[in-house]
Scaffold this active site. Structure first.
Site, mmCIF file in Angstrom:
data_model
loop_
_atom_site.group_PDB
_atom_site.id
_atom_site.type_symbol
_atom_site.label_atom_id
_atom_site.label_comp_id
_atom_site.label_asym_id
_atom_site.label_seq_id
_atom_site.Cartn_x
_atom_site.Cartn_y
_atom_site.Cartn_z
ATOM 1 N N LYS A 94 -0.872 -9.426 3.089
ATOM 2 C CA LYS A 94 -0.238 -8.881 4.297
ATOM 3 C C LYS A 94 -1.197 -7.917 4.952
ATOM 4 O O LYS A 94 -1.889 -7.151 4.271
ATOM 5 C CB LYS A 94 1.067 -8.157 3.952
ATOM 6 C CG LYS A 94 1.781 -7.600 5.193
ATOM 7 C CD LYS A 94 3.129 -6.993 4.846
ATOM 8 C CE LYS A 94 3.014 -5.641 4.205
ATOM 9 N NZ LYS A 94 2.477 -4.607 5.136
ATOM 10 N N ASP A 143 -0.893 -6.236 -0.181
ATOM 11 C CA ASP A 143 -1.299 -5.555 1.062
ATOM 12 C C ASP A 143 -2.818 -5.374 1.103
ATOM 13 O O ASP A 143 -3.440 -5.030 0.089
ATOM 14 C CB ASP A 143 -0.648 -4.168 1.133
ATOM 15 C CG ASP A 143 0.480 -4.106 2.138
ATOM 16 O OD1 ASP A 143 0.501 -4.925 3.074
ATOM 17 O OD2 ASP A 143 1.352 -3.229 1.991
ATOM 18 N N GLU A 149 8.979 -3.512 11.287
ATOM 19 C CA GLU A 149 9.351 -2.228 10.695
ATOM 20 C C GLU A 149 9.763 -1.215 11.756
ATOM 21 O O GLU A 149 9.040 -0.986 12.735
ATOM 22 C CB GLU A 149 8.199 -1.651 9.865
ATOM 23 C CG GLU A 149 8.550 -0.311 9.222
ATOM 24 C CD GLU A 149 7.551 0.149 8.181
ATOM 25 O OE1 GLU A 149 7.750 1.251 7.626
ATOM 26 O OE2 GLU A 149 6.580 -0.573 7.918
ATOM 27 N N ASP A 195 0.832 -1.208 0.000
ATOM 28 C CA ASP A 195 0.000 0.000 0.000
ATOM 29 C C ASP A 195 0.864 1.254 0.000
ATOM 30 O O ASP A 195 0.352 2.369 -0.115
ATOM 31 C CB ASP A 195 -0.979 -0.001 1.172
ATOM 32 C CG ASP A 195 -0.297 -0.044 2.534
ATOM 33 O OD1 ASP A 195 0.946 -0.160 2.586
ATOM 34 O OD2 ASP A 195 -1.013 0.029 3.552
ATOM 35 N N SER A 196 2.182 1.076 0.079
ATOM 36 C CA SER A 196 3.107 2.198 -0.110
ATOM 37 C C SER A 196 2.963 2.793 -1.506
ATOM 38 O O SER A 196 3.444 3.905 -1.753
ATOM 39 C CB SER A 196 4.558 1.747 0.122
ATOM 40 O OG SER A 196 4.823 0.535 -0.563
ATOM 41 N N GLU A 226 -1.593 -5.244 8.581
ATOM 42 C CA GLU A 226 -0.827 -4.542 9.599
ATOM 43 C C GLU A 226 -1.468 -4.661 10.972
ATOM 44 O O GLU A 226 -2.689 -4.803 11.108
ATOM 45 C CB GLU A 226 -0.714 -3.053 9.250
ATOM 46 C CG GLU A 226 0.166 -2.758 8.053
ATOM 47 C CD GLU A 226 0.385 -1.264 7.863
ATOM 48 O OE1 GLU A 226 0.006 -0.479 8.773
ATOM 49 O OE2 GLU A 226 0.911 -0.872 6.815
#
Length: 354
Positions: free
Chosen positions: A159, A129, A229, A90-91, A161
């Site tokens: 993935k 993501d 991270e 999602d970056s 978070e």
């Protein structure tokens, strides 16, 4: 008019053809269905990195490589380089769409990136993501989004978070639905509203213990790996030692089971004040691609404005002398004398540059 069109399509779709199955909707598109909604590819060890291979690498102590990709060209580069895991992160919200955070990107936007990457990367394990707002409401929402990422995006895994109880529950539910999951703890960019910005985690006792405990909870939920991270190296080392699954570090020191970086960051892709402001301290730039791009674009602009591009070398399509004469005569008959003169002058100039 619309009703008559529908009748025409309906009648054409039921026309019997040799060895063909009639279909109303198939005739509306010439794009093969599996190129749009192909789903994940089979985990054939001769074609794609599998979870089994990653577990074997982890067991041997071989570091795992992971890089983000967001489109077909970047996916091809990762494929060629032999990267183990390709993360459609999602970056993309920041490095592709130009937002200041990862929050604005939507599921539909992510799926576009996923499909492009899936077409370009044949070797790495593909991970997509789950964007902010697509899995927090309920386990049903989380499963539905994860299913879309695999079925519509062509990914092999997802993935998500965070380590709050609801995120652990979501991860467990997705795994139980038959979808492989990577967890993500430490600095979780989707939670910057709570964290107060992009702030490293694990820098005090309580926070450091939470990183380890959350990682263990994600392992218990069935995750096959955890991204750590922006945490201190000793904290990442402790989490890696406590887990039986791989840890993938990003700004977490050298003691993780593998490493991940953002494609644009490691290539030095974006040479712009805005990007310099958000490029993380931990990122090593292995190239200065942005400088090369800027130089090439500037040279292109200069050559176009000066008339040096394109030259005869980059004007490969020819027309014979006889055809030119006939073309000029045809233009004259049409009363386009000026156009005929332009064509004649162009032909003479191109012949002179041979």
């Amino acid at each position: 008019m619309f009703s008559s069109l529908c009748k025409t399509l309906r009648s054409s779709s039921i026309t019997k053809r040799h060895n063909s199955t009639p279909s109303l909707f198939r005739c509306l598109s010439n794009v093969p269905e599996n190129t749009v909604y192909g789903g994940p590819k089979p985990q054939n060890p001769n074609q794609r990195v599998t979870l089994t291979q990653l577990r074997q690498k982890h067991k041997r102590g071989d570091p795992i490589t992971m890089v983000t990709a967001y489109d077909y060209p970047s996916a091809v580069h990762l494929d060629t380089a032999g990267i183990d895991i390709c993360l459609v992160g999602d970056s993309a919200s920041m490095v592709v769409h130009g937002h200041d955070t990862t929050l604005p990107i939507t599921v539909d936007e992510m799926l576009v990136h996923c499909r492009a990457v899936a077409r370009g990367a044949t070797r790495p394990l593909l991970v997509g993501d789950l964007p902010f707002g697509s899995y927090e409401s309920s386990t049903h929402q989380a499963i539905d989004t994860a299913v879309r990422v695999l079925k519509e995006g062509g990914m092999d895994a997802i993935k998500l978070e965070g380590g709050a109880p609801s995120r652990i529950t979501a991860a467990k539910a997705i795994v139980e639905a038959g979808i492989a999951v990577i967890g993500h703890v430490g600095l979780t960019p989707q939670a910057i509203s709570v964290l107060g910005g992009f702030r490293p985690q694990g820098r005090n006792i309580e926070s450091a213990v939470k990183v380890v405990e959350t990682s263990m909870a994600l392992q218990e939920a069935g995750c096959f790996a955890v991204v750590l991270e922006c945490v201190p190296a000793p904290v990442a080392a402790a989490a890696t030692s406590a887990l039986q699954i791989p840890t993938i570090g990003i700004g977490a020191g050298p003691f993780c089971s593998g490493q991940v970086l953002v494609y644009h960051d490691l290539l030095g892709m974006l040479q712009h004040p805005h990007h310099a402001k958000v490029t993380p301290k931990f990122c090593k730039q292995y190239a200065h691609v942005g400088d090369v791009i800027n130089k090439a674009l500037s040279e292109y602009r200069e050559e176009v404005t000066s008339g040096n591009f394109p030259s005869a070398a980059h004007s490969p399509y020819k027309i014979g002398a006889a055809e030119i004469d006939g073309f000029l005569q045809a233009l004259e008959k049409l009363g386009l004398g000026k156009a005929a003169s332009a064509a004649a002058n162009a032909a003479e100039k191109m012949d002179a540059e041979k």
